[in-house]
Structures are given as structure tokens and as C-alpha cells.
Design a protein around this motif. Structure first.
Motif, PDB file in Angstrom:
ATOM      1  N   PHE A 113       0.886  -1.152   0.000  1.00 42.47           N
ATOM      2  CA  PHE A 113       0.000   0.000   0.000  1.00 42.47           C
ATOM      3  C   PHE A 113       0.923   1.200   0.000  1.00 42.47           C
ATOM      4  CE2 PHE A 113      -2.755   2.896   2.791  1.00 42.47           C
ATOM      5  CZ  PHE A 113      -3.485   3.357   1.712  1.00 42.47           C
ATOM      6  N   SER A 114       1.068   1.802  -1.156  1.00 39.50           N
ATOM      7  CA  SER A 114       2.129   2.784  -1.264  1.00 39.50           C
ATOM      8  C   SER A 114       1.819   3.754  -2.394  1.00 39.50           C
ATOM      9  CB  SER A 114       3.435   2.054  -1.543  1.00 39.50           C
ATOM     10  OG  SER A 114       4.422   2.946  -1.926  1.00 39.50           O
ATOM     11  N   ASP A 115       2.227   4.978  -2.186  1.00 38.47           N
ATOM     12  CA  ASP A 115       2.036   6.001  -3.197  1.00 38.47           C
ATOM     13  C   ASP A 115       3.380   6.216  -3.879  1.00 38.47           C
ATOM     14  OD1 ASP A 115       1.591   8.252  -4.684  1.00 38.47           O
ATOM     15  OD2 ASP A 115       0.324   9.195  -3.160  1.00 38.47           O
ATOM     16  N   MET A 116       3.433   6.029  -5.198  1.00 35.22           N
ATOM     17  CA  MET A 116       4.747   6.108  -5.865  1.00 35.22           C
ATOM     18  C   MET A 116       5.332   7.507  -5.775  1.00 35.22           C
ATOM     19  SD  MET A 116       3.787   6.075  -9.875  1.00 35.22           S
ATOM     20  CE  MET A 116       2.621   7.225 -10.587  1.00 35.22           C
TER      21      MET A 116
ATOM     22  N   PRO B 260      15.399  -0.631  -4.266  1.00 40.47           N
ATOM     23  CA  PRO B 260      16.666  -0.905  -4.939  1.00 40.47           C
ATOM     24  C   PRO B 260      16.602  -0.417  -6.394  1.00 40.47           C
ATOM     25  CG  PRO B 260      15.387  -2.913  -4.697  1.00 40.47           C
ATOM     26  CD  PRO B 260      14.638  -1.841  -3.990  1.00 40.47           C
TER      27      PRO B 260
ATOM     28  N   ASN C  10       5.609   9.191  -3.122  1.00 40.81           N
ATOM     29  CA  ASN C  10       6.400   9.292  -1.905  1.00 40.81           C
ATOM     30  C   ASN C  10       7.735   8.594  -2.113  1.00 40.81           C
ATOM     31  OD1 ASN C  10       4.305  10.573  -0.690  1.00 40.81           O
ATOM     32  ND2 ASN C  10       3.574   8.774   0.420  1.00 40.81           N
ATOM     33  N   ALA C  11       8.764   9.252  -1.654  1.00 40.31           N
ATOM     34  CA  ALA C  11      10.080   8.639  -1.798  1.00 40.31           C
ATOM     35  C   ALA C  11      10.140   7.417  -0.897  1.00 40.31           C
ATOM     36  CB  ALA C  11      11.140   9.638  -1.379  1.00 40.31           C
ATOM     37  N   SER C  12      10.630   6.323  -1.422  1.00 38.09           N
ATOM     38  CA  SER C  12      10.862   5.189  -0.551  1.00 38.09           C
ATOM     39  C   SER C  12      12.137   4.510  -1.008  1.00 38.09           C
ATOM     40  CB  SER C  12       9.678   4.226  -0.593  1.00 38.09           C
ATOM     41  OG  SER C  12       9.354   3.938  -1.915  1.00 38.09           O
ATOM     42  N   ALA C  13      12.707   3.754  -0.105  1.00 38.60           N
ATOM     43  CA  ALA C  13      14.014   3.196  -0.386  1.00 38.60           C
ATOM     44  C   ALA C  13      13.878   1.929  -1.217  1.00 38.60           C
ATOM     45  CB  ALA C  13      14.731   2.902   0.919  1.00 38.60           C
TER      46      ALA C  13
END
Lengths: 158, 453
Positions: B380-383, B390, B385-388
């Protein structure tokens, strides 16, 4: 955040709050956030480690904090608190611990292994929390005493 | 006595005032350009330097004198006098030029001036706003004027001077999004439907432009679809079709409700959106994918919805790279859809015949086998938003960018660039492209696929 993690946190927050406060709890809509966010006044934080890294933050206003702590204390035949003192802090820490603990147990049953770090409490005005490159799931909980925002930021170790 | 006391007191107060006025809180490096005095905030100046033997760069603006090697860092050198059309004395080839090295927000830059004077400290209260009749330099580049020791210094706002290109670019891209003529590059693109516009159609264009704007707004309001360079070629073609269709039906081209907007967008969606991919489509896609060197294939699939797309990608990659480990990060902002994705259950006929080895039969229907399921991480994530994440070999982002605002699209593409391995592939929707973006090149005729240069 991994889909499987969402429900355990939402469920255990709902369960524990209804149980210890003996009040009607309403869950608000979940949403995602990643910018620096202002805190309401008092926050309990529990770190997560293991297969994942992250933290769970319970954010509420001072007033809500006092009311919740009082409700928990009086239910155990102890005196209510009127300010955020050691007793109130300890009580809220325990609440954070209970919710996170139950969530982690549920996750463990699903096959995910996490460890908890001891909770910590932050109080103060005009504080913001930010963890860059961490997307947080916000679970708002509406109680008669006010609103608790549960802010879960967990990511897989890569 | 009492009087002297008050006088003393008030003069002391005056002194105090003068003192606070003269607190030096602004320092600038002063220099001359075309015989006049100028200053630049010392916090922006990295060092004072003499430039000799810089390398000329062809085909740049005349005020770009070239590049210079500053102890290993290559910086560009700009001649402020030429930039502002001030008289500049020509120096002999081997004579060094006076200059400053500026530290801007994103980079370092060398500027050439006539001569460096000194460092002057003043109180920022003394700096006066620029007056329109000043000098030879455009007023918006001046942050103020200060007097010191009988001389007037014009303080230049370097951030504004050297960021003006960036300031201008959003508006130009916006204009581009609305501009009717389609670039030759996108005409060559296979999905392009010719708009059939000729230069003689100027008059028609303005009336068309109004309809176009209305439809654009309707799409935004009803479906959050934004016309931008990413989908503009499709939009132009579809607009013509739509207008003809509505004329036949005797209706106005503009939208009246959500239905109209959905109807308009129907042909936009990519092949087999929301369903498992057929073998033929899958083979075509797979044949366009290059060999991957690493032992793990990293894939990002933002906007995966309820998982049909992510599972199809997983099956395709399993067939394409049987030897490799496959890892797919699939995310969506729709909580309901993404929650069903990890345990998607469907009747057998929904999946292609050839998928037998990848399916397991459950109580309520079929699900994907662990060999496929375990390669996907649903989040469940909004692209945005920066996320770590790889570094990715492939990013599948079909029909997602078009539903972001143009400024978000840009930011998103930058995130993709950051997350992509060199020469990684970005797969967009059938009717989306990145031809306007120099950093990406098309890599297949059939699939809307772009390689990061």
C-alpha cells in the motif's frame, strides 16, 4: 507498506483501545504520508527491528493523552491524572506497547518476525516528525477523549 | 543635574540606536563590471580565482566562455559582462581573467568580471531596493543597492540570474502541452494518429482550441486525467475522433457528466488492463526485453491495482528469465484493490490456458502458485512518496502517469530516473510516451517502452 502489515496494526489498535478504555472507538480512513508531519503534542514511539525496519508512532494532543491515561488508571482503581506526569507517561507508554505488541504477535502468526524496542515518549509543542524515504501509513482513531493518530512506517530490509 | 542626566541618557540611547543600525550582518564581495561597482553576497561566493586556459565549448550562448578544471571539478565559466551586454576588455590569450567561483543551490559556477575589489561588510538595513532606472542590468537580477565609503554598489542576485532558465521551463512545457502541432518525432511514433492539421488551418484551430481546453478540463475534473506531453499525441487523435462521433450523434463535443469522460478515455487504456495478459501480448512484450546481467531481476510496478498486471509481469518474466530470481515491488494507493491483490482469487477461465503450472486450486477458485506469488511484494504505497527501493531493471507504469498533474508527472519521471539502473527500461501505457524527454529513448516499435540513456 506491505499490504499484509496493515490489518494487524489496525485491528490491534482497535481491539486494545476498545478493551482498555471501554469506549466506542471509530476508525478513520487510512492514508499515506511521507513529508514531515506536525505532531499533536504527545507521542509514544516504538521501534521495530528484525525482518523489517521501522517504527510505530502514537500521536495525540496533551488533553487527549491526559484523558486516556486517566481512563486507563481509573479502570484499575487508581487516581486520575490532571497533567502529563510520570504516571501519565508510563500509562501511555504501556498503551503503545500493548498495541504494538499485539500487532507484532499477529504478524508473527502470519510468519513475519519482528522485534520491538522499548517505547519512548516525546512531549512538546510545535514538533514535527520526518523520516526521509520512509512512507508512513496513518491510522486515525476517533475516541470520545479525542483523536489518536497511529503512524506506522515499516519497510522490508533490502 | 536632572536635565543633563536625561540628555546623557538620550544620547546614550542614540548611540545604542546607531550601534544597532551599524551591525554588520551582510558581507559582499565587490568587483567592477564595465567600470561600475557591483557586489555579490559572500555566502554565495566559494572563492576568488584567476581563470586561465579554459576550454571552449562549441554551440553555447556567447556569454558561456567555456569550462574550467577547478582541482578536478569541471565548472562552467560565464562572462558576466557579455551576459549583461557590458563593455569587456579583450585580454590576451595567455593572460588570466579575474573571476569568482559561485556556490549555487545545485552546482558551482565561475563568473568572469573586470576586477575584484574587496570584501565589504554592511548592515542589511542599509541595502535599498533597486530603482528601475539603474544601469545596464535587468532589474530583476538586482537584489538591492548599498552605499559604502562613498561608492554605490549594485548587489546582484545570483540565484535569480542563474536559475532563470529553470524558472521559465515549466511555462514552456505547459504551452507545449496545449500546442496543437505535433512534433515530427511523435508523428513517427507508431501510436500516433495523424491529426491531419495543415498550416492553413489557423482559424479553425482557435475554435478547436476552445473545445480542446473544455475537454481537457472535463477530463481533469471527472477523471483526474491530465493532458501533457506524455499523452498529448493520443489526446489530439482522440479529440478528432470524438468530435466526429459526437457530431454524428448530434451532440456537443463537451462533456456533461462522468459518463462522457469515461467514454472518451475508453480507448486510452492499455492492452489488457485489469486482466491477465494473453500469451500473444506477453510474448511480444517478452521479446522486447533485453538480457539481464545480474542474477536478480528487479521490477517496480506502481499502480498495480488489484494485481492482475503484477502477476502477468511475474509470469512473463519467469518465462523470459527462467534462470533468474525475480523480485517485483507492486504498489497502489487504492487500499481496497491492493488488499485483495496478495490473495487474488479468480475462476480458471480468467487466466490464460497456458498458465496451468503457475496456478493452484483453492476453495473458492484459483490463485497463483507460490513460485509466482513469492516473487511479488504488494505494498500500500504512493509512488509519489520517496521510498528506499533498490535499483530497478524494469519499471512497469502503464496508464498511471497520465493521472498525475503535469508537475507531478515531471517529479515522478525524475523519481524513475533515480530508481532506474543504467539502460533500464520503463514501460508506459500504450498511449503514453516520453518522446519529449531527452533522457529517454524508445526501445520498441510495438510496446511503449523507453530506455534511460
Amino acid at each position: 507498506m506491505r499490504v499484509e502489515y496493515i490489518n494487524p496494526f489496525v485491528e490491534s489498535a482497535y481491539n486494545i483501545l476498545t478493551e482498555v478504555l471501554n469506549e466506542e472507538v471509530k476508525r478513520g480512513d487510512l492514508y499515506l504520508k511521507n513529508t514531515a508531519m506536525p505532531m499533536l503534542g504527545i507521542a509514544a514511539i516504538v521501534g521495530l527491528a528484525g525482518d523489517v525496519e521501522g517504527r510505530v508512532l502514537f500521536d495525540m494532543s496533551n488533553d487527549t493523552g491526559i484523558k486516556i491515561a486517566s481512563a486507563m488508571l481509573t479502570s484499575m482503581d487508581m487516581e486520575a491524572v490532571t497533567e502529563i506526569n510520570d504516571m501519565a507517561r508510563a500509562t501511555l507508554t504501556e498503551l503503545a506497547n500493548m498495541i504494538t505488541g499485539q500487532a507484532v504477535t499477529k504478524l508473527h502468526n502470519l510468519g513475519f518476525k519482528f522485534d520491538l524496542t522499548p517505547p519512548a515518549i516525546f512531549t512538546g509543542d510545535n514538533m514535527t516528525v520526518s523520516d526521509p524515504s520512509f512512507e508512513a501509513l496513518i491510522v486515525p482513531m476517533e475516541l470520545p477523549m479525542g483523536r489518536i493518530e497511529i503512524n506506522v512506517a515499516v519497510r522490508e530490509r533490502t | 543635574m536632572a536635565i543633563t542626566n536625561t540628555i546623557e541618557k538620550s544620547s546614550a540611547e542614540n548611540d545604542q540606536k546607531n550601534l544597532t543600525q551599524e551591525v554588520i550582518d551582510f558581507k559582499m564581495v565587490t568587483f567592477t563590471l564595465g567600470g561600475k561597482d557591483y557586489g555579490i553576497d559572500i555566502m554565495r561566493v566559494k572563492e576568488i580565482a584567476k581563470f586561465a586556459q579554459f576550454t571552449y565549448v562549441p554551440n553555447t550562448a556567447p556569454y558561456v566562455r567555456g569550462v574550467y578544471n577547478l582541482r578536478g571539478d569541471i565548472i562552467s565559466i560565464i562572462d558576466l559582462r557579455l551576459m549583461f551586454n557590458l563593455p569587456a576588455e579583450q585580454k590576451a590569450e595567455d593572460q588570466p581573467e579575474n573571476g569568482l567561483i559561485l556556490r549555487l543551490e545545485t552546482n558551482m559556477l565561475g563568473v568572469i568580471v573586470d576586477s575584484i575589489d574587496k570584501v565589504v561588510g554592511i548592515s542589511s538595513a542599509q541595502v535599498q531596493p533597486p530603482h528601475p532606472i539603474f544601469g545596464d542590468i535587468n532589474i530583476k537580477f538586482i537584489s538591492g543597492v548599498a552605499e559604502y565609503d562613498g561608492r554605490l554598489y549594485i548587489i546582484l542576485d545570483v540565484d535569480r540570474i542563474f536559475s532563470r532558465d529553470e524558472e521559465e521551463s515549466p511555462s514552456t512545457s505547459e504551452e507545449r502541452a496545449f500546442a496543437a502541432p505535433v512534433s515530427t518525432a511523435s508523428q513517427a511514433f507508431h501510436h500516433q494518429k495523424s491529426t491531419g492539421e495543415s498550416d492553413g488551418g489557423d482559424k479553425r484551430r482557435s475554435a478547436d482550441q476552445i473545445t480542446r481546453d473544455f475537454i481537457h478540463e472535463g477530463l481533469q475534473a471527472f477523471s483526474k486525467f491530465h493532458v501533457s506531453p506524455v499523452n498529448e499525441h493520443w489526446f489530439s487523435g482522440r479529440l478528432g475522433e470524438w468530435q466526429d462521433l459526437r457530431k454524428e450523434q448530434g451532440r456537443d463535443a463537451q462533456f456533461t457528466d462522468l459518463e462522457d469522460s469515461l467514454e472518451f478515455l475508453k480507448p486510452f487504456y492499455s492492452h489488457q488492463t485489469g486482466a491477465f495478459w494473453e500469451d500473444r501480448y506477453m510474448e511480444k512484450m517478452a521479446s522486447a526485453l533485453p538480457e539481464v546481467e545480474s542474477s536478480i531481476v528487479h521490477v517496480w510496478n506502481p499502480g498495480c491495482g488489484d494485481g492482475h498486471e503484477a502477476y502477468s509481469i511475474a509470469v512473463m518474466l519467469r518465462r523470459r528469465y527462467p534462470e533468474k530470481q525475480i523480485k517485483i515491488w507492486a504498489g497502489d494507493t487504492d487500499l481496497l484493490k491492493i488488499s485483495t491483490a496478495p490473495n487474488l482469487v479468480f475462476p480458471r477461465e480468467k487466466a490464460p490456458q497456458s498458465w496451468d503450472e503457475y496456478l493452484t486450486k483453492g476453495k473458492n477458485g484459483f490463485t497463483l502458485a507460490p513460485v509466482i506469488k513469492d516473487s511479488i511484494l504488494f505494498e500500500f504505497s504512493d509512488m509519489k512518496n520517496a521510498s528506499a527501493l533498490p535499483k530497478m531493471d524494469f519499471i512497469f507504469c502503464r496508464d498511471v502517469l497520465s493521472f498525475l498533474r503535469p508537475d507531478e508527472q515531471k517529479r515522478q519521471i525524475a523519481i524513475f530516473e533515480e530508481t532506474m539502473k543504467p539502460a533500464g527500461l520503463l514501460i508506459l501505457g500504450d498511449n503514453e510516451n516520453l518522446l519529449e524527454d531527452g533522457a529517454w529513448e524508445p526501445s520498441d516499435d510495438f510496446i511503449s517502452m523507453f530506455r534511460y540513456r
